[in-house]
Design an enzyme around this catalytic site. Structure first.
Site, PDB file in Angstrom:
ATOM      1  N   LYS A  22       0.846  -1.210   0.000  1.00  0.00           N
ATOM      2  CA  LYS A  22       0.000   0.000   0.000  1.00  0.00           C
ATOM      3  C   LYS A  22       0.870   1.244   0.000  1.00  0.00           C
ATOM      4  CE  LYS A  22      -1.871   1.490   4.018  1.00  0.00           C
ATOM      5  NZ  LYS A  22      -1.565   2.864   4.363  1.00  0.00           N
ATOM      6  N   ASN A  23       1.892   1.261   0.862  1.00  0.00           N
ATOM      7  CA  ASN A  23       2.673   2.486   1.054  1.00  0.00           C
ATOM      8  C   ASN A  23       3.727   2.702  -0.016  1.00  0.00           C
ATOM      9  OD1 ASN A  23       1.047   2.985   3.185  1.00  0.00           O
ATOM     10  ND2 ASN A  23       2.545   2.465   4.762  1.00  0.00           N
ATOM     11  N   ARG A  92      -4.663  10.660   4.404  1.00  0.00           N
ATOM     12  CA  ARG A  92      -3.555  11.622   4.521  1.00  0.00           C
ATOM     13  C   ARG A  92      -2.592  11.522   3.346  1.00  0.00           C
ATOM     14  NH1 ARG A  92      -1.447  13.699   8.209  1.00  0.00           N
ATOM     15  NH2 ARG A  92       0.639  13.145   7.524  1.00  0.00           N
ATOM     16  N   CYS A 116      -5.308  12.640  12.769  1.00  0.00           N
ATOM     17  CA  CYS A 116      -5.913  11.310  12.605  1.00  0.00           C
ATOM     18  C   CYS A 116      -5.777  10.603  13.948  1.00  0.00           C
ATOM     19  CB  CYS A 116      -5.247  10.543  11.470  1.00  0.00           C
ATOM     20  SG  CYS A 116      -3.794   9.667  11.963  1.00  0.00           S
ATOM     21  N   ARG A 121       0.110  14.448  13.165  1.00  0.00           N
ATOM     22  CA  ARG A 121       0.675  14.164  11.836  1.00  0.00           C
ATOM     23  C   ARG A 121       0.678  15.403  10.937  1.00  0.00           C
ATOM     24  NH1 ARG A 121      -1.574   8.531   9.796  1.00  0.00           N
ATOM     25  NH2 ARG A 121       0.316   8.589   8.534  1.00  0.00           N
ATOM     26  N   PRO A 122       1.390  16.454  11.324  1.00  0.00           N
ATOM     27  CA  PRO A 122       1.478  17.651  10.491  1.00  0.00           C
ATOM     28  C   PRO A 122       2.235  17.369   9.184  1.00  0.00           C
ATOM     29  CG  PRO A 122       3.054  17.757  12.278  1.00  0.00           C
ATOM     30  CD  PRO A 122       2.239  16.539  12.519  1.00  0.00           C
ATOM     31  N   VAL A 123       2.172  18.336   8.283  1.00  0.00           N
ATOM     32  CA  VAL A 123       2.926  18.209   7.015  1.00  0.00           C
ATOM     33  C   VAL A 123       3.871  19.400   6.865  1.00  0.00           C
ATOM     34  CG1 VAL A 123       1.300  16.753   5.764  1.00  0.00           C
ATOM     35  CG2 VAL A 123       0.969  19.245   5.774  1.00  0.00           C
ATOM     36  N   ASP A 124       4.316  19.949   8.011  1.00  0.00           N
ATOM     37  CA  ASP A 124       5.183  21.137   7.963  1.00  0.00           C
ATOM     38  C   ASP A 124       6.490  20.881   7.226  1.00  0.00           C
ATOM     39  OD1 ASP A 124       5.466  19.452  10.325  1.00  0.00           O
ATOM     40  OD2 ASP A 124       7.112  20.765  10.860  1.00  0.00           O
ATOM     41  N   ASP A 304       4.463   0.399  12.169  1.00  0.00           N
ATOM     42  CA  ASP A 304       3.252  -0.225  11.615  1.00  0.00           C
ATOM     43  C   ASP A 304       3.093  -1.676  12.036  1.00  0.00           C
ATOM     44  OD1 ASP A 304       3.297   1.531   8.415  1.00  0.00           O
ATOM     45  OD2 ASP A 304       2.771   2.135  10.445  1.00  0.00           O
ATOM     46  N   ILE A 326       7.444   6.924  17.210  1.00  0.00           N
ATOM     47  CA  ILE A 326       7.131   7.675  15.976  1.00  0.00           C
ATOM     48  C   ILE A 326       5.876   8.528  16.142  1.00  0.00           C
ATOM     49  CG2 ILE A 326       6.550   7.460  13.518  1.00  0.00           C
ATOM     50  CD1 ILE A 326       9.363   6.520  14.026  1.00  0.00           C
ATOM     51  N   ARG A 396      -8.793  -0.558   4.493  1.00  0.00           N
ATOM     52  CA  ARG A 396      -7.916   0.457   3.872  1.00  0.00           C
ATOM     53  C   ARG A 396      -6.571  -0.156   3.513  1.00  0.00           C
ATOM     54  NH1 ARG A 396      -7.527   6.031   6.917  1.00  0.00           N
ATOM     55  NH2 ARG A 396      -6.109   6.194   5.156  1.00  0.00           N
TER      56      ARG A 396
HETATM   57  C1  EPZ Z   1       4.046   6.888   6.546  1.00  0.00           C
HETATM   58  O1  EPZ Z   1       3.231   7.899   7.093  1.00  0.00           O
HETATM   59  C2  EPZ Z   1       3.144   5.682   6.361  1.00  0.00           C
HETATM   60  N1  EPZ Z   1       2.074   6.023   5.419  1.00  0.00           N
HETATM   61  C3  EPZ Z   1       2.568   5.270   7.710  1.00  0.00           C
HETATM   62  O2  EPZ Z   1       1.804   4.091   7.498  1.00  0.00           O
HETATM   63  C4  EPZ Z   1       3.712   4.941   8.653  1.00  0.00           C
HETATM   64  O3  EPZ Z   1       3.191   4.616   9.923  1.00  0.00           O
HETATM   65  C5  EPZ Z   1       4.648   6.159   8.764  1.00  0.00           C
HETATM   66  O4  EPZ Z   1       5.103   6.549   7.449  1.00  0.00           O
HETATM   67  C6  EPZ Z   1       5.874   5.876   9.615  1.00  0.00           C
HETATM   68  O5  EPZ Z   1       6.571   4.784   9.075  1.00  0.00           O
HETATM   69  C7  EPZ Z   1       2.358   6.043   4.092  1.00  0.00           C
HETATM   70  O6  EPZ Z   1       3.476   5.794   3.659  1.00  0.00           O
HETATM   71  C8  EPZ Z   1       1.206   6.372   3.181  1.00  0.00           C
HETATM   72  P1  EPZ Z   1       5.936  10.260   8.669  1.00  0.00           P
HETATM   73  P2  EPZ Z   1       3.773   9.423   7.116  1.00  0.00           P
HETATM   74  O7  EPZ Z   1       5.859  11.523   7.888  1.00  0.00           O
HETATM   75  O8  EPZ Z   1       4.694   9.650   5.988  1.00  0.00           O
HETATM   76  C9  EPZ Z   1       6.087  13.580  12.030  1.00  0.00           C
HETATM   77  C10 EPZ Z   1      -0.030   2.707   7.689  1.00  0.00           C
HETATM   78  O9  EPZ Z   1      -0.391   2.078   8.669  1.00  0.00           O
HETATM   79  N2  EPZ Z   1       6.004  14.546  10.916  1.00  0.00           N
HETATM   80  O10 EPZ Z   1       7.070   9.325   8.422  1.00  0.00           O
HETATM   81  O11 EPZ Z   1       2.586  10.305   7.258  1.00  0.00           O
HETATM   82  C11 EPZ Z   1       4.811  12.753  12.161  1.00  0.00           C
HETATM   83  O12 EPZ Z   1       3.869  13.450  12.938  1.00  0.00           O
HETATM   84  C12 EPZ Z   1       0.412   4.141   7.793  1.00  0.00           C
HETATM   85  O13 EPZ Z   1       0.068   2.210   6.526  1.00  0.00           O
HETATM   86  C13 EPZ Z   1       6.076  15.914  11.194  1.00  0.00           C
HETATM   87  O14 EPZ Z   1       6.199  16.327  12.352  1.00  0.00           O
HETATM   88  O15 EPZ Z   1       4.588   9.430   8.466  1.00  0.00           O
HETATM   89  C14 EPZ Z   1       5.312  11.486  12.835  1.00  0.00           C
HETATM   90  O16 EPZ Z   1       5.382  11.712  14.228  1.00  0.00           O
HETATM   91  C15 EPZ Z   1       0.061   4.693   9.158  1.00  0.00           C
HETATM   92  N3  EPZ Z   1       6.003  16.800  10.167  1.00  0.00           N
HETATM   93  C16 EPZ Z   1       6.730  11.322  12.274  1.00  0.00           C
HETATM   94  O17 EPZ Z   1       7.088  12.595  11.727  1.00  0.00           O
HETATM   95  C17 EPZ Z   1       5.887  16.408   8.861  1.00  0.00           C
HETATM   96  O18 EPZ Z   1       5.848  17.269   7.953  1.00  0.00           O
HETATM   97  C18 EPZ Z   1       6.827  10.298  11.147  1.00  0.00           C
HETATM   98  O19 EPZ Z   1       5.815  10.613  10.217  1.00  0.00           O
HETATM   99  C19 EPZ Z   1       5.820  15.017   8.594  1.00  0.00           C
HETATM  100  C20 EPZ Z   1       5.888  14.116   9.632  1.00  0.00           C
END
Ligand code: EPZ
Length: 416
Positions: A22-23, A92, A116, A121-124, A304, A326, A396
């Site tokens: 999926k990812n 997301r 969520c 889970r910000p996107v900053d 995960d 995480i 999902r």
């Molecule tokens: C990806 O999410 C995966 N989703 C998630 O899988 C997975 O749990 C996660 O990576 C960690 O491995 C997809 O690939 C579609 P991150 P992502 O950005 O990219 C913080 C599942 O079960 N952060 O690596 O959204 C964030 O809050 C899903 O399939 C910021 O602060 O995760 C988190 O604490 C759930 N600012 C940490 O970083 C940002 O701009 C890691 O998040 C981005 C992230």
């Protein structure tokens, strides 16, 4: 709301075919926005999130044809540069259209994802990276509005490792002017799979899979064919289910070299594992031993898989300490597992699980994708019937899970 009813107590036996990741599928589908030529993807998993992404891209003008596991995406006719809130709020990963749209069309309007269940889970970091590449970004009415005549290569340091952050900026950089270096980049296999697909489209990328990825922008990308890599989390989930039920299972169409820490932890729990090329075989002949774990970015133990191992620890010999580093709220499955009789204490981002000789079936509720998988595993081992509500979370990320589990001997059925 659909539910799953599970009669526990049957060891899983047999073989299961693992679907595409999926990812990896989600970011790679967004890569179709980067080219006017068709992108042909194989091993596409039949998941709700994949159909959500398909609808999102189609409403932008991407022509998409799906025949079974073969998906062809044609980005020639993209005529809408927007990802609307009503679609982004359900998934997301929709934010992954941001980088490709700005890179190829110079503009994008993408709804902020909102929080969520497992965290804010910000996107900053996605936004900061695009700004570093010269994009003008404003946040208005809950939307990210990004504009750039042409993105410029930049040196971008992630102060937190972000999987989709790395993927978004890697895609943006493929068409930027000059060189972009992503430092402290995510090393997940899904990032490498995306990089391999982009390279087959003509992108100039090196270092994917390490924490420093370098991308030299090109004028345009062409079409390509790519096979999505196997889903390591689906693989891990079935291995844990077989270990928890004391069964024996063979996974086909998977790959062991992207599951090292999970396989090592299952060995620690007492499972016997044998890996060949695209096959993993597991046998469990006794009650599992409790295993401590601490989630962290790849190649460390994947967040995960945390919820699934908590179900295993709930019936293991001994106590386990499980640390989630995480996400700030990824213990939603704890109170549901307690309803089945699990003994779990949570202190901040640490859960201490005291293994019980058995669990008792009960009615429980899924809260997020991997929490649902944890409840399915607990239901498979609990005495009596477990009914899991809100299983849309499960659909999902797991293709035909009750069919795959039934083939392995589980007594599981979907209640309409
Ligand atoms: C990806 O999410 C995966 N989703 C998630 O899988 C997975 O749990 C996660 O990576 C960690 O491995 C997809 O690939 C579609 P991150 P992502 O950005 O990219 C913080 C599942 O079960 N952060 O690596 O959204 C964030 O809050 C899903 O399939 C910021 O602060 O995760 C988190 O604490 C759930 N600012 C940490 O970083 C940002 O701009 C890691 O998040 C981005 C992230």
């Amino acid at each position: 709301m659909q539910k799953l009813a599970i009669q526990g107590g049957t060891p899983l036996h047999g073989e299961v075919f693992i679907s595409g990741a999926k990812n990896a599928a989600l970011p790679i589908m967004c890569a179709s926005l980067l080219s006017a030529e068709p992108l042909q993807l194989n091993n596409i998993p039949d998941l709700h999130d994949v159909s959500t992404m398909r609808k999102l891209l189609q409403q932008m003008g991407v022509a998409i044809d799906l025949q079974g596991e073969l998906m062809t995406l044609h980005g020639a006719g993209v005529n809408k540069l927007e990802a609307p809130y009503d679609m982004v709020k359900t998934m997301r990963a929709s934010v992954l259209v941001l980088g490709p749209l700005v890179a190829r069309f110079g503009e994008a309007r993408v709804s902020l994802p909102g929080g969520c269940a497992i965290g804010s889970r910000p996107v900053d970091l996605h936004i900061k990276g695009l700004q570093a590449m010269g994009a003008q970004i404003s946040i208005e009415h809950g939307y990210i509005h990004a504009q750039a005549k042409r993105l410029k290569g930049a040196r971008i340091f992630f102060d937190i490792v972000s999987v989709t952050g790395t993927e978004n900026l890697m895609m943006a950089a493929t068409l930027a002017e000059g060189v972009t270096v992503l430092e402290n980049a995510a090393r997940e296999p899904e990032v490498v799979d995306l990089a391999n697909c982009l390279i087959s489209m003509g992108a100039n990328i090196s270092g994917a899979g390490t924490d420093m990825i370098s991308i030299t922008g090109v004028e345009k990308l062409h079409g390509a064919e790519h096979r999505i890599l196997p889903d390591r989390i689906e693989s891990g989930t079935f291995l844990v289910a077989a270990a928890a039920t004391g069964g024996s299972i063979t996974l086909r169409n998977t790959s062991a070299d992207i599951l090292d820490t999970v396989i090592e932890k299952l060995g620690e729990a007492g499972a016997k594992l044998r890996v060949e090329a695209d096959t993993i075989h597991l046998e469990m002949h006794k009650r599992p031993q409790a295993v401590n774990l601490r989630t962290a970015p790849y190649p460390a133990f994947p967040t995960d898989m945390q919820a699934q191992f908590m179900a295993l620890n709930a019936i293991a010999e001994g106590s386990a300490m499980m640390v989630e580093t995480i996400f700030e709220n990824r213990f939603m499955h704890v109170q549901e597992l307690r309803r089945l009789g699990a003994q779990i204490d949570v202190e901040g981002n640490t859960a201490v699980v005291r293994g019980m000789p058995r669990l008792e079936g009960a009615a429980v509720m899924a809260t997020d994708l991997r929490a649902s998988a944890s409840l399915v595993i607990a239901g498979l081992v609990a005495q009596g019937e477990t009914v899991i509500d809100r299983i849309y979370h499960l659909d999902r990320g797991y293709a035909h899970i009750e069919a795959k589990l039934s083939q392995l001997g589980a007594s599981i059925r979907r209640l309409k």
